[in-house]
Design a protein around this motif. Structure first.
Motif, short mmCIF file in Angstrom:
data_model
loop_
_atom_site.label_atom_id
_atom_site.label_comp_id
_atom_site.label_asym_id
_atom_site.label_seq_id
_atom_site.Cartn_x
_atom_site.Cartn_y
_atom_site.Cartn_z
N ASN A 135 0.81 -1.21 0.00
CA ASN A 135 0.00 0.00 0.00
C ASN A 135 0.84 1.27 0.00
O ASN A 135 0.44 2.30 0.53
CB ASN A 135 -0.95 0.01 1.20
CG ASN A 135 -2.05 -1.02 1.03
OD1 ASN A 135 -2.44 -1.36 -0.08
ND2 ASN A 135 -2.57 -1.52 2.13
N PHE A 136 2.02 1.18 -0.59
CA PHE A 136 2.90 2.34 -0.68
C PHE A 136 3.21 2.67 -2.13
O PHE A 136 3.39 1.79 -2.97
CB PHE A 136 4.22 2.09 0.06
CG PHE A 136 4.05 2.07 1.55
CD1 PHE A 136 4.13 3.24 2.29
CD2 PHE A 136 3.81 0.88 2.21
CE1 PHE A 136 3.96 3.22 3.66
CE2 PHE A 136 3.64 0.85 3.58
CZ PHE A 136 3.72 2.03 4.31
N LYS A 140 8.77 7.60 -0.59
CA LYS A 140 7.74 6.58 -0.37
C LYS A 140 6.55 7.22 0.35
O LYS A 140 6.72 7.92 1.34
CB LYS A 140 8.35 5.47 0.48
CG LYS A 140 7.55 4.21 0.57
CD LYS A 140 8.39 3.16 1.30
CE LYS A 140 7.72 1.83 1.32
NZ LYS A 140 8.56 0.81 1.97
N TYR A 141 5.33 7.00 -0.20
CA TYR A 141 4.10 7.55 0.37
C TYR A 141 3.14 6.43 0.71
O TYR A 141 2.97 5.49 -0.06
CB TYR A 141 3.40 8.46 -0.65
CG TYR A 141 4.16 9.71 -1.00
CD1 TYR A 141 4.05 10.86 -0.22
CD2 TYR A 141 4.98 9.74 -2.11
CE1 TYR A 141 4.73 12.01 -0.55
CE2 TYR A 141 5.68 10.89 -2.44
CZ TYR A 141 5.55 12.03 -1.66
OH TYR A 141 6.24 13.16 -1.99
N ASP A 142 2.44 6.58 1.82
CA ASP A 142 1.37 5.66 2.22
C ASP A 142 0.13 6.02 1.42
O ASP A 142 -0.37 7.15 1.51
CB ASP A 142 1.11 5.82 3.71
CG ASP A 142 0.08 4.86 4.25
OD1 ASP A 142 -0.81 4.41 3.48
OD2 ASP A 142 0.15 4.54 5.45
N LEU A 143 -0.38 5.10 0.61
CA LEU A 143 -1.54 5.38 -0.24
C LEU A 143 -2.76 5.78 0.58
O LEU A 143 -3.58 6.58 0.13
CB LEU A 143 -1.87 4.18 -1.12
CG LEU A 143 -0.88 3.90 -2.24
CD1 LEU A 143 -1.27 2.61 -2.96
CD2 LEU A 143 -0.83 5.05 -3.21
N GLY A 144 -2.92 5.23 1.75
CA GLY A 144 -4.05 5.57 2.60
C GLY A 144 -4.07 7.03 3.01
O GLY A 144 -5.12 7.58 3.33
N GLU A 145 -2.91 7.67 2.97
CA GLU A 145 -2.82 9.08 3.35
C GLU A 145 -2.93 10.03 2.15
O GLU A 145 -3.20 11.21 2.34
CB GLU A 145 -1.50 9.34 4.09
CG GLU A 145 -1.43 8.63 5.41
CD GLU A 145 -0.11 8.87 6.12
OE1 GLU A 145 0.68 9.72 5.67
OE2 GLU A 145 0.13 8.19 7.13
N LEU A 187 -5.38 3.51 -3.47
CA LEU A 187 -5.38 2.46 -2.46
C LEU A 187 -6.28 1.30 -2.87
O LEU A 187 -5.93 0.14 -2.70
CB LEU A 187 -5.84 3.03 -1.12
CG LEU A 187 -5.89 2.06 0.05
CD1 LEU A 187 -4.50 1.53 0.38
CD2 LEU A 187 -6.51 2.74 1.26
#
Length: 67
Positions: free
Chosen positions: A11-12, A23-28, A34
């Motif tokens: 999920n990144f 690197k980014y968290d898709l949920g954010e 996501l």
């Protein structure tokens, strides 16, 4: 930094520049990404400026001006 390539790891979202990556968290950053399929995630276009990305299959646009 201009975007050279985009990869996904779970999920990144990983944005590759010429000499580094972020690197980014898709949920954010994007519920659409996501929940997207692998094909939808991997079908993208980097903008001519090199700081934006468009995913046409899910109609999502993100920009990363502070990379």
């Amino acid at each position: 930094m201009q975007i050279r390539q985009i990869d996904f790891e779970g999920n990144f979202l990983i944005i590759q520049g010429k000499t580094n990556h972020v690197k980014y968290d898709l949920g954010e950053i994007s519920q659409k990404l996501l929940n997207a399929s692998l094909e939808e995630r991997n079908t993208y276009q980097i903008s001519p400026s090199g700081i934006g990305v468009h995913w046409p299959l899910i109609d999502e646009d993100l920009s990363f001006p502070n990379l």
